[in-house]
Write a protein that holds these residues in place. Structure first.
Motif, short mmCIF file in Angstrom:
data_model
loop_
_atom_site.label_atom_id
_atom_site.label_comp_id
_atom_site.label_asym_id
_atom_site.label_seq_id
_atom_site.Cartn_x
_atom_site.Cartn_y
_atom_site.Cartn_z
N GLU A 36 7.98 1.92 -4.43
CA GLU A 36 7.40 2.99 -5.21
C GLU A 36 6.11 3.49 -4.56
N TYR A 43 6.61 6.08 -1.88
CA TYR A 43 6.95 7.42 -2.38
C TYR A 43 5.71 8.15 -2.89
N VAL A 44 4.88 7.44 -3.63
CA VAL A 44 3.65 8.03 -4.16
C VAL A 44 2.73 8.43 -3.01
N HIS A 72 5.55 12.09 -3.37
CA HIS A 72 6.68 12.26 -4.27
C HIS A 72 6.32 11.75 -5.66
N LYS A 73 6.80 12.43 -6.67
CA LYS A 73 6.59 11.98 -8.03
C LYS A 73 7.72 11.01 -8.40
N VAL A 74 7.35 9.88 -8.96
CA VAL A 74 8.34 8.91 -9.42
C VAL A 74 8.05 8.63 -10.89
N PHE A 75 9.09 8.28 -11.63
CA PHE A 75 8.95 8.11 -13.07
C PHE A 75 7.85 7.13 -13.48
N THR A 119 5.03 6.31 -12.29
CA THR A 119 3.68 6.84 -12.17
C THR A 119 3.52 8.17 -12.90
N SER A 120 4.61 8.89 -13.15
CA SER A 120 4.54 10.18 -13.83
C SER A 120 4.55 10.04 -15.35
N VAL A 121 5.48 9.23 -15.87
CA VAL A 121 5.63 9.13 -17.33
C VAL A 121 5.31 7.74 -17.86
N THR A 167 8.20 4.28 -20.67
CA THR A 167 9.12 5.42 -20.78
C THR A 167 10.22 5.32 -19.73
N THR A 168 9.87 4.88 -18.54
CA THR A 168 10.87 4.72 -17.48
C THR A 168 11.91 3.69 -17.89
#
Length: 113
Positions: A1, A4-5, A9-12, A14-16, A20-21
């Motif tokens: 992960e 990607y960050v 790139h946005k990954v679930f 870190t985004s939500v 929630t993931t």
């Protein structure tokens, strides 16, 4: 992960957020398995396929649920994500193998029952 960050790139997670993931993964696993099983009523797979699809679908759902019930500590989340990935590969392989076996049985014996 982290790679990607770092690459933008946005990954679930870190985004939500991790919770929630986890919820999204658990909420989509059962419908995914149901779609695999749905090949039987559609006439694409036979009863052998349906039996195997049901078994491997339940197994996959249990693995996903177990892998994401740990605390929000990063190590268990990363381990759960890897376990989910490997389980998805096994689920797909067994599902397609069962479909192929079902078709071979039908070709050889004219029936899958």
């Amino acid at each position: 992960e982290r790679e990607y960050v770092a690459a933008g790139h946005k990954v679930f997670p870190t985004s939500v957020g991790v919770t929630t993931t986890k919820t999204l993964i658990l909420a989509t696993t059962a419908p995914l398995c149901a779609l695999g099983f749905s090949l039987w009523p559609l006439g694409i797979g036979g009863p052998v396929f349906a039996f195997i699809a049901a078994l491997v679908g339940v197994w996959f759902t249990v693995v996903i649920a177990q892998g994401f019930t740990d605390d929000d500590d990063r190590a268990p989340v990363d381990a759960g994500a890897r376990k989910a990935f490997v389980a998805s590969l096994v689920w797909q392989t067994v599902l397609f193998g069962a479909l192929a076996a079902d078709h071979v049985l039908f070709a050889l014996f004219g029936t899958t029952a």
